[in-house]
Scaffold this motif. Structure first.
Motif, short mmCIF file in Angstrom:
data_model
loop_
_atom_site.label_atom_id
_atom_site.label_comp_id
_atom_site.label_asym_id
_atom_site.label_seq_id
_atom_site.Cartn_x
_atom_site.Cartn_y
_atom_site.Cartn_z
N SER A 132 72.88 -14.78 28.69
CA SER A 132 71.47 -15.14 28.54
C SER A 132 70.75 -15.08 29.88
O SER A 132 69.65 -14.51 29.99
N GLN A 133 71.36 -15.63 30.92
CA GLN A 133 70.74 -15.63 32.26
C GLN A 133 70.57 -14.21 32.78
O GLN A 133 69.52 -13.88 33.35
N LEU A 134 71.57 -13.37 32.59
CA LEU A 134 71.51 -12.01 33.11
C LEU A 134 70.41 -11.20 32.45
O LEU A 134 69.69 -10.44 33.11
N ILE A 135 70.26 -11.36 31.13
CA ILE A 135 69.19 -10.64 30.43
C ILE A 135 67.83 -11.15 30.88
O ILE A 135 66.89 -10.38 31.08
N LEU A 136 67.71 -12.46 31.06
CA LEU A 136 66.44 -13.04 31.46
C LEU A 136 66.04 -12.63 32.88
O LEU A 136 64.88 -12.29 33.13
N LYS A 175 70.41 -12.83 18.74
CA LYS A 175 69.01 -12.36 18.68
C LYS A 175 68.48 -12.06 20.08
O LYS A 175 67.72 -11.09 20.27
N TRP A 176 68.87 -12.85 21.05
CA TRP A 176 68.44 -12.62 22.43
C TRP A 176 69.03 -11.30 22.94
O TRP A 176 68.34 -10.50 23.58
N ILE A 177 70.29 -11.06 22.65
CA ILE A 177 70.91 -9.79 23.04
C ILE A 177 70.18 -8.63 22.38
O ILE A 177 69.95 -7.58 23.01
N SER A 178 69.80 -8.78 21.12
CA SER A 178 69.12 -7.69 20.42
C SER A 178 67.75 -7.39 21.03
O SER A 178 67.24 -6.28 20.89
N CYS A 179 67.17 -8.38 21.70
CA CYS A 179 65.89 -8.14 22.38
C CYS A 179 66.10 -7.31 23.64
O CYS A 179 65.16 -6.64 24.11
N TYR A 180 67.29 -7.35 24.21
CA TYR A 180 67.62 -6.48 25.35
C TYR A 180 67.99 -5.08 24.86
O TYR A 180 67.58 -4.08 25.43
N PHE A 218 57.76 -6.04 27.42
CA PHE A 218 57.53 -7.44 27.03
C PHE A 218 58.68 -8.32 27.52
O PHE A 218 58.46 -9.44 28.00
N LEU A 219 59.91 -7.82 27.39
CA LEU A 219 61.07 -8.58 27.87
C LEU A 219 60.97 -8.82 29.37
O LEU A 219 61.25 -9.92 29.85
N PHE A 277 60.34 -11.51 16.73
CA PHE A 277 60.33 -12.56 17.75
C PHE A 277 59.29 -12.29 18.84
O PHE A 277 58.68 -13.22 19.36
N ILE A 278 59.09 -11.02 19.17
CA ILE A 278 58.02 -10.69 20.12
C ILE A 278 56.67 -11.06 19.53
O ILE A 278 55.82 -11.67 20.20
N SER A 279 56.45 -10.70 18.27
CA SER A 279 55.20 -11.02 17.60
C SER A 279 54.98 -12.53 17.52
O SER A 279 53.88 -13.03 17.78
N LEU A 280 56.03 -13.26 17.17
CA LEU A 280 55.94 -14.72 17.07
C LEU A 280 55.65 -15.34 18.43
O LEU A 280 54.84 -16.28 18.54
N THR A 281 56.28 -14.84 19.47
CA THR A 281 56.05 -15.35 20.82
C THR A 281 54.60 -15.15 21.23
O THR A 281 53.95 -16.07 21.77
N LYS A 282 54.06 -13.98 20.97
CA LYS A 282 52.65 -13.71 21.29
C LYS A 282 51.74 -14.67 20.51
O LYS A 282 50.78 -15.21 21.07
N PHE A 283 52.04 -14.87 19.24
CA PHE A 283 51.20 -15.70 18.38
C PHE A 283 51.22 -17.17 18.82
O PHE A 283 50.18 -17.85 18.80
#
Length: 286
Positions: A132-136, A175-180, A218-219, A277-283
């Protein structure tokens, strides 16, 4: 080194004993490491970050193929060994500190991040936290190669396995990995390739980035908010997205987003993809 006895002699030379409290199981078969790197990555490499130098087997192979290697190790008792390895490999630098206490983004320039690969042999108890830290902190990385306990792979992938359904293995980390990007399972590594032998076999996994510009950008720009949204969405296992976000006062916003997205008001986070999740984060937050 390939032979276990030679590796034990090497450890004895430096007075090294594996620390169970740090989850240390040293992978010693450098020929195996070489094969995995050749299969997984496009060698040679420019810039490499290694988390967990250990006794240096992985570091030594990486240094052969990288222009620059930065390796971080928490266990200060390995300092003498790693200092000698650094002298033998001038393109490698070793930092004795806890990687979870660093902002890893400061270790490389922006240009170096664009050609960065991350490699790590992860202890089980820190697998999710470090990935998680590395992706962030390093979302620009060209790929991330991890050695993890084999029974963790279904949970990281969000697929059926380890006695659990796909639904139960869909959690915040998958889900976080899938965002990467995508997770590709690679070679399984038997217990006998480690010292001391762990209770369970391990497996290499490769995280390859999503090359879609909008998602990747976005990430990079809003990864902290995206991760926050994902964790909130899984705040209560087996509960709907609305119920999870209700715990932080976002029930009405969640319902409105679901309506606008054409989704059921009882939708669960496990059914959302990275675009959702990107859409939800923006909203919710932008």
């Amino acid at each position: 080194m390939v032979n276990k006895q030679d590796f034990l002699t090497y450890l004895d030379k430096y007075g090294i004993e594996a620390k169970k409290g740090l989850g240390q199981n040293f992978l010693y078969d450098e020929a195996l490491i070489e094969r995995v790197l050749e299969e997984a990555l496009d060698l040679p490499l420019d810039n490499v970050l290694e988390i967990g130098s250990g006794a240096g087997s992985l570091s030594r192979v990486l240094a052969k193929h990288a222009q620059k290697l930065v390796s971080i190790e928490k266990d200060e008792s390995l300092g003498h060994l790693l200092q000698d390895l650094g002298s033998a490999c001038p393109n490698a630098s070793f930092i004795l500190t806890d990687a979870t206490q660093l902002d890893l983004s400061f270790l490389f320039t922006d240009d170096e991040k664009d050609s960065l690969h991350v490699v790590a042999n992860l202890p089980y108890y820190l697998t999710s936290e470090l990935i998680s830290q590395l992706i962030l902190e390093l979302p620009q990385a060209q790929a991330m190669l991890f050695l993890v306990q084999k029974d963790a792979v279904p949970r990281l992938s969000g697929v059926e396995g380890d006695g659990k359904s796909k639904s139960k293995n869909q959690g915040w980390i998958s889900k976080w990995i899938s965002c990467y990007g995508t997770l590709k399972p690679l070679q399984t590594v038997g217990r006998d390739k480690f010292y001391p032998e762990p209770n369970i076999s391990s497996q290499f996994i490769l995280l390859e980035p999503d090359m879609n510009f909008k998602r990747r950008n976005f990430l990079i720009r809003h990864g902290d908010l995206l991760l926050h949204t994902i964790k909130l969405s899984f705040g209560q296992r087996r509960k709907s997205l609305v119920n999870c976000l209700d715990q932080v006062g976002l029930k009405d916003r969640a319902l409105l987003w679901l309506q606008e997205a054409g989704k059921s008001p009882t939708e669960r986070a496990e059914n959302l993809d990275s675009d959702d999740f990107i859409s939800l984060t923006k909203f919710l937050f932008l």
